[in-house]
Enzyme design. Structure first.
Site, mmCIF file in Angstrom:
data_model
loop_
_atom_site.group_PDB
_atom_site.id
_atom_site.type_symbol
_atom_site.label_atom_id
_atom_site.label_comp_id
_atom_site.label_asym_id
_atom_site.label_seq_id
_atom_site.Cartn_x
_atom_site.Cartn_y
_atom_site.Cartn_z
ATOM 1 N N GLY A 118 60.810 29.863 26.229
ATOM 2 C CA GLY A 118 59.758 29.676 25.230
ATOM 3 C C GLY A 118 59.042 28.367 25.482
ATOM 4 C CD GLN A 129 57.936 22.806 24.115
ATOM 5 O OE1 GLN A 129 57.753 24.012 24.001
ATOM 6 N NE2 GLN A 129 59.084 22.291 24.526
ATOM 7 C CB CYS A 185 63.936 21.898 22.914
ATOM 8 S SG CYS A 185 62.156 21.667 22.809
ATOM 9 C CG LEU A 186 61.580 24.059 28.374
ATOM 10 C CD1 LEU A 186 60.315 24.784 28.811
ATOM 11 C CD2 LEU A 186 62.585 23.996 29.519
ATOM 12 C CD GLU A 228 59.043 28.010 21.831
ATOM 13 O OE1 GLU A 228 58.222 27.072 21.870
ATOM 14 O OE2 GLU A 228 60.167 27.941 22.378
ATOM 15 C CG HIS A 268 57.909 23.320 19.777
ATOM 16 N ND1 HIS A 268 58.202 21.994 19.988
ATOM 17 C CD2 HIS A 268 58.844 24.016 20.471
ATOM 18 C CE1 HIS A 268 59.270 21.895 20.770
ATOM 19 N NE2 HIS A 268 59.688 23.108 21.069
HETATM 20 NI NI NI Z 1 61.300 23.661 22.231
#
Ligand code: NI
Length: 175
Positions: free
Chosen positions: A51, A56, A98-99, A141, A144
């Site tokens: 995701g 991001q 989370c990235l 997501e 975010h």
């Molecule tokens: Ni994330």
């Protein structure tokens, strides 16, 4: 036929300010949006994620992409523009990552099932329902897009531990 070359965007990490801001509604459903969505999928796959939300990659717009099967099932590839949760039920507690918070994993409580309403790249509204991992990804997501990270949904004690770990990684030049 040669595939167009798309830009792989860098995923920004906590505490980048864009991650804490509410993203803006998308109003232009044009070629630029379609390209951005494809670039978001490519950037997500390049980062080994399931995701990715536009903030991001430093774009403060309400756009998210999800693929819980990571290319295995084309049906799992979902692009969400201006998404909102319209129904949810149940509880699940699972580890989340989370990235934008690499190496951090914590158990997070989420709804077990959600129904999301969103627009596609043409501006047409659709609904998607998910449980388990998909429900988690949808909630993560959409968070975010509201400037919320999963570490905002864990206990204060756990959050302080996470922030200490991040400080240590930053100090060692590993963040
Ligand atoms: Ni994330």
């Amino acid at each position: 036929m040669a595939k167009r070359s798309l830009t792989i965007h860098e995923v920004v990490k906590y505490p980048e300010p864009v991650l804490a801001k509410r993203a803006d509604e998308v109003s232009a459903f044009d070629e630029e949006l379609a390209t951005l969505v494809e670039e978001m999928f490519d950037s997500m796959y390049a980062a080994q994620g399931i995701g990715l939300a536009a903030p991001q990659i430093s774009i403060g717009k309400r756009i998210a992409v999800i693929d819980v099967s990571f290319k295995k099932d084309p049906k799992d590839k979902i692009a969400l523009i201006n998404p909102e949760i319209v129904a949810e039920t149940g509880k699940q507690v699972e580890e989340e990552g989370c990235l934008s918070l690499p190496e951090i994993r914590e158990k997070v409580q989420r709804s077990a099932w959600v129904k999301v309403r969103a627009q596609d790249i043409h501006g047409d509204w659709f609904e998607v329902e998910g449980e388990e991992l998909l429900a988690r990804a949808l909630q993560h997501e959409i968070d975010h897009l509201d400037g919320v990270l999963f570490i905002d949904r864990i206990s204060r004690l756990k959050r302080e531990m996470v922030l200490r770990k991040i400080k240590k990684l930053q100090k060692n030049g590993e963040w």
